[in-house]
Motif scaffolding. Structure first.
Motif, PDB file in Angstrom:
ATOM      1  N   LEU A 135    -118.441  76.197   9.989  1.00 62.93           N
ATOM      2  CA  LEU A 135    -117.596  77.103   9.218  1.00 62.93           C
ATOM      3  C   LEU A 135    -117.215  76.505   7.865  1.00 62.93           C
ATOM      4  O   LEU A 135    -117.210  77.198   6.845  1.00 62.93           O
ATOM      5  N   ILE A 136    -116.891  75.222   7.856  1.00 65.44           N
ATOM      6  CA  ILE A 136    -116.530  74.577   6.589  1.00 65.44           C
ATOM      7  C   ILE A 136    -117.713  74.599   5.620  1.00 65.44           C
ATOM      8  O   ILE A 136    -117.549  74.818   4.412  1.00 65.44           O
ATOM      9  N   LYS A 137    -118.903  74.389   6.133  1.00 64.60           N
ATOM     10  CA  LYS A 137    -120.101  74.457   5.277  1.00 64.60           C
ATOM     11  C   LYS A 137    -120.259  75.856   4.686  1.00 64.60           C
ATOM     12  O   LYS A 137    -120.538  76.025   3.491  1.00 64.60           O
ATOM     13  N   THR A 138    -120.094  76.872   5.548  1.00 67.27           N
ATOM     14  CA  THR A 138    -120.206  78.254   5.072  1.00 67.27           C
ATOM     15  C   THR A 138    -119.109  78.563   4.063  1.00 67.27           C
ATOM     16  O   THR A 138    -119.345  79.236   3.045  1.00 67.27           O
ATOM     17  N   TYR A 139    -117.916  78.072   4.339  1.00 67.98           N
ATOM     18  CA  TYR A 139    -116.779  78.321   3.444  1.00 67.98           C
ATOM     19  C   TYR A 139    -117.032  77.739   2.056  1.00 67.98           C
ATOM     20  O   TYR A 139    -116.861  78.420   1.036  1.00 67.98           O
ATOM     21  N   LYS A 140    -117.453  76.483   2.006  1.00 66.40           N
ATOM     22  CA  LYS A 140    -117.704  75.836   0.714  1.00 66.40           C
ATOM     23  C   LYS A 140    -118.819  76.535  -0.052  1.00 66.40           C
ATOM     24  O   LYS A 140    -118.740  76.717  -1.276  1.00 66.40           O
ATOM     25  N   ALA A 141    -119.853  76.941   0.684  1.00 64.61           N
ATOM     26  CA  ALA A 141    -120.990  77.597   0.030  1.00 64.61           C
ATOM     27  C   ALA A 141    -120.611  78.940  -0.578  1.00 64.61           C
ATOM     28  O   ALA A 141    -121.270  79.417  -1.517  1.00 64.61           O
ATOM     29  N   SER A 142    -119.549  79.548  -0.066  1.00 72.81           N
ATOM     30  CA  SER A 142    -119.162  80.889  -0.542  1.00 72.81           C
ATOM     31  C   SER A 142    -118.084  80.858  -1.622  1.00 72.81           C
ATOM     32  O   SER A 142    -117.694  81.924  -2.123  1.00 72.81           O
ATOM     33  N   GLN A 143    -117.599  79.664  -1.999  1.00 68.85           N
ATOM     34  CA  GLN A 143    -116.468  79.586  -2.929  1.00 68.85           C
ATOM     35  C   GLN A 143    -116.868  79.345  -4.380  1.00 68.85           C
ATOM     36  O   GLN A 143    -116.003  79.275  -5.264  1.00 68.85           O
ATOM     37  N   GLY A 144    -118.141  79.171  -4.650  1.00 70.03           N
ATOM     38  CA  GLY A 144    -118.585  78.997  -6.024  1.00 70.03           C
ATOM     39  C   GLY A 144    -118.396  77.583  -6.531  1.00 70.03           C
ATOM     40  O   GLY A 144    -118.497  76.614  -5.765  1.00 70.03           O
ATOM     41  N   GLU A 145    -118.097  77.448  -7.799  1.00 76.16           N
ATOM     42  CA  GLU A 145    -117.993  76.128  -8.431  1.00 76.16           C
ATOM     43  C   GLU A 145    -116.814  75.320  -7.873  1.00 76.16           C
ATOM     44  O   GLU A 145    -115.816  75.872  -7.436  1.00 76.16           O
ATOM     45  N   MET A 146    -116.978  74.004  -7.945  1.00 84.09           N
ATOM     46  CA  MET A 146    -115.943  73.045  -7.536  1.00 84.09           C
ATOM     47  C   MET A 146    -115.583  73.156  -6.052  1.00 84.09           C
ATOM     48  O   MET A 146    -114.513  72.745  -5.630  1.00 84.09           O
ATOM     49  N   SER A 147    -116.481  73.716  -5.258  1.00 88.11           N
ATOM     50  CA  SER A 147    -116.165  73.923  -3.841  1.00 88.11           C
ATOM     51  C   SER A 147    -115.940  72.605  -3.095  1.00 88.11           C
ATOM     52  O   SER A 147    -115.159  72.544  -2.133  1.00 88.11           O
ATOM     53  N   GLU A 148    -116.612  71.525  -3.524  1.00 86.15           N
ATOM     54  CA  GLU A 148    -116.465  70.232  -2.846  1.00 86.15           C
ATOM     55  C   GLU A 148    -115.078  69.632  -3.052  1.00 86.15           C
ATOM     56  O   GLU A 148    -114.639  68.790  -2.274  1.00 86.15           O
ATOM     57  N   LEU A 149    -114.386  70.059  -4.098  1.00 80.69           N
ATOM     58  CA  LEU A 149    -113.063  69.506  -4.388  1.00 80.69           C
ATOM     59  C   LEU A 149    -111.938  70.261  -3.675  1.00 80.69           C
ATOM     60  O   LEU A 149    -110.807  69.768  -3.606  1.00 80.69           O
ATOM     61  N   LEU A 150    -112.244  71.432  -3.167  1.00 76.27           N
ATOM     62  CA  LEU A 150    -111.192  72.285  -2.602  1.00 76.27           C
ATOM     63  C   LEU A 150    -110.453  71.636  -1.443  1.00 76.27           C
ATOM     64  O   LEU A 150    -109.229  71.735  -1.342  1.00 76.27           O
ATOM     65  N   CYS A 151    -111.187  70.990  -0.554  1.00 79.87           N
ATOM     66  CA  CYS A 151    -110.583  70.428   0.655  1.00 79.87           C
ATOM     67  C   CYS A 151    -109.796  69.150   0.396  1.00 79.87           C
ATOM     68  O   CYS A 151    -109.108  68.663   1.290  1.00 79.87           O
ATOM     69  N   LYS A 152    -109.928  68.590  -0.799  1.00 77.21           N
ATOM     70  CA  LYS A 152    -109.285  67.307  -1.090  1.00 77.21           C
ATOM     71  C   LYS A 152    -107.876  67.462  -1.654  1.00 77.21           C
ATOM     72  O   LYS A 152    -107.155  66.486  -1.835  1.00 77.21           O
ATOM     73  N   VAL A 153    -107.484  68.698  -1.927  1.00 76.24           N
ATOM     74  CA  VAL A 153    -106.155  68.968  -2.473  1.00 76.24           C
ATOM     75  C   VAL A 153    -105.145  69.001  -1.331  1.00 76.24           C
ATOM     76  O   VAL A 153    -105.441  69.450  -0.221  1.00 76.24           O
ATOM     77  N   THR A 154    -103.916  68.509  -1.602  1.00 77.40           N
ATOM     78  CA  THR A 154    -102.860  68.519  -0.593  1.00 77.40           C
ATOM     79  C   THR A 154    -102.163  69.877  -0.573  1.00 77.40           C
ATOM     80  O   THR A 154    -101.819  70.425  -1.622  1.00 77.40           O
TER      81      THR A 154
END
Length: 222
Positions: free
Chosen positions: A64-83
Protein backbone atom coordinates in the motif's frame (compact mmCIF):
# COMPACT_ATOMS: atom_id res chain seq x y z
CA UNK A 1 4.73 -72.54 55.18
CA UNK A 2 7.73 -70.64 53.78
CA UNK A 3 6.45 -71.23 50.26
CA UNK A 4 3.04 -69.95 51.23
CA UNK A 5 4.55 -66.78 52.71
CA UNK A 6 6.63 -66.23 49.58
CA UNK A 7 3.54 -66.62 47.41
CA UNK A 8 1.68 -64.07 49.54
CA UNK A 9 4.55 -61.59 49.29
CA UNK A 10 4.77 -62.10 45.52
CA UNK A 11 1.02 -61.68 45.12
CA UNK A 12 1.08 -58.48 47.21
CA UNK A 13 4.00 -57.16 45.13
CA UNK A 14 2.17 -57.84 41.85
CA UNK A 15 -1.02 -56.17 43.09
CA UNK A 16 0.95 -53.09 44.18
CA UNK A 17 2.84 -52.94 40.87
CA UNK A 18 -0.38 -53.29 38.87
CA UNK A 19 -2.06 -50.51 40.85
CA UNK A 20 0.97 -48.25 40.39
CA UNK A 21 1.09 -48.92 36.65
CA UNK A 22 -2.61 -48.16 36.32
CA UNK A 23 -2.17 -44.87 38.16
CA UNK A 24 0.79 -43.90 35.99
CA UNK A 25 -1.13 -44.67 32.82
CA UNK A 26 -4.14 -42.70 34.07
CA UNK A 27 -1.93 -39.71 34.91
CA UNK A 28 -0.30 -39.85 31.47
CA UNK A 29 -3.68 -39.87 29.71
CA UNK A 30 -5.01 -37.02 31.87
CA UNK A 31 -1.83 -35.00 31.28
CA UNK A 32 -2.19 -35.44 27.52
CA UNK A 33 -5.80 -34.30 27.65
CA UNK A 34 -4.94 -31.26 29.77
CA UNK A 35 -2.05 -30.24 27.53
CA UNK A 36 -4.26 -30.55 24.46
CA UNK A 37 -6.95 -28.52 26.19
CA UNK A 38 -4.40 -25.89 27.09
CA UNK A 39 -3.19 -25.65 23.51
CA UNK A 40 -6.44 -25.69 21.60
CA UNK A 41 -9.00 -23.28 23.10
CA UNK A 42 -6.65 -20.77 24.73
CA UNK A 43 -3.60 -20.52 22.52
CA UNK A 44 -4.28 -22.59 19.42
CA UNK A 45 -6.80 -21.61 16.80
CA UNK A 46 -7.36 -18.01 17.93
CA UNK A 47 -3.64 -17.21 18.01
CA UNK A 48 -2.88 -18.89 14.69
CA UNK A 49 -5.71 -17.02 13.01
CA UNK A 50 -4.52 -13.73 14.48
CA UNK A 51 -0.92 -14.33 13.38
CA UNK A 52 -2.10 -15.21 9.89
CA UNK A 53 -4.15 -12.02 9.62
CA UNK A 54 -1.28 -9.93 11.01
CA UNK A 55 1.21 -11.28 8.46
CA UNK A 56 -1.25 -10.68 5.64
CA UNK A 57 -1.91 -7.13 6.87
CA UNK A 58 1.86 -6.55 7.08
CA UNK A 59 2.35 -7.57 3.45
CA UNK A 60 -0.57 -5.43 2.33
CA UNK A 61 0.75 -2.40 4.24
CA UNK A 62 4.11 -2.63 2.44
CA UNK A 63 2.38 -2.82 -0.95
CA UNK A 64 0.00 0.00 0.00
CA UNK A 65 2.80 2.43 0.82
CA UNK A 66 4.37 1.75 -2.58
CA UNK A 67 1.05 2.39 -4.30
CA UNK A 68 0.50 5.51 -2.21
CA UNK A 69 3.88 7.04 -3.06
CA UNK A 70 3.47 6.22 -6.74
CA UNK A 71 0.15 8.08 -6.84
CA UNK A 72 1.29 11.29 -5.09
CA UNK A 73 3.43 12.79 -7.84
CA UNK A 74 6.61 14.75 -7.18
CA UNK A 75 8.50 14.58 -3.88
CA UNK A 76 6.60 11.43 -2.90
CA UNK A 77 9.70 9.92 -1.22
CA UNK A 78 9.85 12.84 1.21
CA UNK A 79 6.23 12.64 2.33
CA UNK A 80 6.69 9.90 4.93
CA UNK A 81 9.68 11.61 6.55
CA UNK A 82 7.70 14.59 7.85
CA UNK A 83 6.54 14.57 11.49
CA UNK A 84 2.77 14.62 12.05
CA UNK A 85 1.04 14.98 15.42
CA UNK A 86 -1.93 12.97 16.74
CA UNK A 87 -1.06 9.77 14.89
CA UNK A 88 -1.57 6.54 16.90
CA UNK A 89 1.60 5.27 18.55
CA UNK A 90 3.09 2.20 16.82
CA UNK A 91 4.44 0.85 20.13
CA UNK A 92 2.57 -1.59 22.39
CA UNK A 93 2.15 -0.68 26.06
CA UNK A 94 1.51 -2.62 29.25
CA UNK A 95 3.39 -4.96 31.57
CA UNK A 96 1.03 -7.94 31.79
CA UNK A 97 0.05 -10.02 28.73
CA UNK A 98 -3.59 -9.01 29.18
CA UNK A 99 -2.62 -5.32 29.10
CA UNK A 100 -0.45 -5.72 26.01
CA UNK A 101 -3.14 -7.58 24.07
CA UNK A 102 -5.65 -4.86 24.97
CA UNK A 103 -3.11 -2.26 23.85
CA UNK A 104 -2.98 -3.92 20.42
CA UNK A 105 -6.77 -3.94 20.24
CA UNK A 106 -7.01 -0.30 21.31
CA UNK A 107 -4.41 0.87 18.79
CA UNK A 108 -6.11 -0.99 15.95
CA UNK A 109 -9.37 0.78 16.80
CA UNK A 110 -7.53 4.12 16.94
CA UNK A 111 -6.18 3.70 13.40
CA UNK A 112 -9.64 3.17 11.84
CA UNK A 113 -10.82 6.82 11.78
CA UNK A 114 -7.44 7.85 10.36
CA UNK A 115 -7.84 5.35 7.52
CA UNK A 116 -11.28 6.80 6.86
CA UNK A 117 -9.88 10.36 6.74
CA UNK A 118 -7.04 9.35 4.40
CA UNK A 119 -9.52 7.57 2.12
CA UNK A 120 -11.78 10.65 1.98
CA UNK A 121 -8.84 12.94 1.20
CA UNK A 122 -7.46 10.67 -1.51
CA UNK A 123 -10.91 10.32 -3.06
CA UNK A 124 -10.70 14.06 -3.83
CA UNK A 125 -7.13 13.78 -5.12
CA UNK A 126 -7.29 10.57 -7.19
CA UNK A 127 -9.37 9.37 -10.11
CA UNK A 128 -12.25 7.03 -9.22
CA UNK A 129 -10.42 4.12 -10.86
CA UNK A 130 -7.19 4.62 -8.88
CA UNK A 131 -5.94 1.34 -7.33
CA UNK A 132 -4.97 3.35 -4.25
CA UNK A 133 -8.61 3.82 -3.27
CA UNK A 134 -9.40 0.11 -3.35
CA UNK A 135 -6.23 -0.68 -1.39
CA UNK A 136 -7.09 1.94 1.24
CA UNK A 137 -10.57 0.45 1.60
CA UNK A 138 -8.98 -3.00 1.90
CA UNK A 139 -6.58 -2.02 4.69
CA UNK A 140 -9.43 -0.56 6.68
CA UNK A 141 -11.49 -3.74 6.36
CA UNK A 142 -8.46 -5.88 7.22
CA UNK A 143 -7.83 -3.81 10.34
CA UNK A 144 -11.39 -4.41 11.52
CA UNK A 145 -10.97 -8.15 11.01
CA UNK A 146 -7.65 -8.14 12.85
CA UNK A 147 -9.18 -6.21 15.76
CA UNK A 148 -11.97 -8.80 15.98
CA UNK A 149 -9.41 -11.62 15.95
CA UNK A 150 -7.37 -9.93 18.70
CA UNK A 151 -10.54 -9.58 20.76
CA UNK A 152 -11.35 -13.28 20.34
CA UNK A 153 -7.81 -14.23 21.31
CA UNK A 154 -7.97 -11.99 24.39
CA UNK A 155 -11.30 -13.43 25.52
CA UNK A 156 -10.07 -17.00 25.07
CA UNK A 157 -7.09 -16.30 27.35
CA UNK A 158 -8.81 -14.04 29.86
CA UNK A 159 -12.53 -14.87 29.85
CA UNK A 160 -13.14 -13.11 33.17
CA UNK A 161 -11.58 -9.79 32.17
CA UNK A 162 -13.68 -7.13 30.37
CA UNK A 163 -12.91 -5.76 26.92
CA UNK A 164 -13.34 -1.97 26.67
CA UNK A 165 -15.87 -1.10 24.00
CA UNK A 166 -15.22 1.20 22.32
CA UNK A 167 -11.55 0.65 23.07
CA UNK A 168 -9.58 3.64 24.28
CA UNK A 169 -10.65 7.28 24.21
CA UNK A 170 -11.70 9.54 21.35
CA UNK A 171 -9.32 9.73 18.41
CA UNK A 172 -7.98 13.18 17.51
CA UNK A 173 -8.00 13.82 13.77
CA UNK A 174 -6.08 16.67 12.13
CA UNK A 175 -7.85 19.95 11.29
CA UNK A 176 -8.31 21.18 7.72
CA UNK A 177 -5.23 20.58 5.59
CA UNK A 178 -3.94 21.80 2.25
CA UNK A 179 -3.12 19.29 -0.50
CA UNK A 180 0.51 18.86 0.53
CA UNK A 181 -0.44 18.34 4.18
CA UNK A 182 -3.01 15.74 3.14
CA UNK A 183 -0.39 13.83 1.17
CA UNK A 184 2.03 13.94 4.11
CA UNK A 185 -0.64 12.92 6.61
CA UNK A 186 -1.72 9.90 4.57
CA UNK A 187 1.82 8.67 4.10
CA UNK A 188 2.69 9.04 7.79
CA UNK A 189 -0.48 7.21 8.84
CA UNK A 190 0.34 4.28 6.56
CA UNK A 191 4.02 4.19 7.54
CA UNK A 192 3.13 4.22 11.26
CA UNK A 193 0.58 1.47 10.73
CA UNK A 194 3.20 -0.67 9.01
CA UNK A 195 5.55 -0.20 12.00
CA UNK A 196 2.71 -1.06 14.36
CA UNK A 197 1.95 -4.31 12.53
CA UNK A 198 5.60 -5.34 12.80
CA UNK A 199 5.38 -4.79 16.56
CA UNK A 200 2.12 -6.76 16.73
CA UNK A 201 3.63 -9.72 14.89
CA UNK A 202 6.63 -9.73 17.23
CA UNK A 203 4.38 -9.39 20.28
CA UNK A 204 2.13 -12.29 19.27
CA UNK A 205 5.12 -14.59 18.80
CA UNK A 206 6.35 -13.61 22.28
CA UNK A 207 2.93 -14.24 23.78
CA UNK A 208 2.82 -17.64 22.14
CA UNK A 209 6.05 -18.67 23.89
CA UNK A 210 5.22 -17.03 27.22
CA UNK A 211 1.50 -17.31 27.84
CA UNK A 212 0.69 -20.54 26.02
CA UNK A 213 3.65 -22.57 27.28
CA UNK A 214 3.21 -21.22 30.80
CA UNK A 215 -0.42 -22.36 30.82
CA UNK A 216 0.50 -25.78 29.48
CA UNK A 217 3.25 -26.16 32.10
CA UNK A 218 0.83 -25.08 34.83
CA UNK A 219 -1.68 -27.68 33.67
CA UNK A 220 0.98 -30.38 33.82
CA UNK A 221 1.70 -29.55 37.46
CA UNK A 222 -1.91 -30.13 38.41
Amino acid sequence: MNGHVKNMHFQHFMETATTLLSLLLLMAVDSTKIVAAGRNPQCGNALQQTLKLTRLAQKESVDLIKTYKASQGEMSELLCKVTVNNIPDPSISGLEPSERILSIYTQLQAFLPHFKRVYEQQTDLQSPTSPLLSELAGVRARSRNLAASIKTFYQSLFPNLPVPDPAGGPTTLPPSQNVFQQKVYGCVVLRTYKEFLSNVSRELRTLKSKVCRRRIQKNKLF
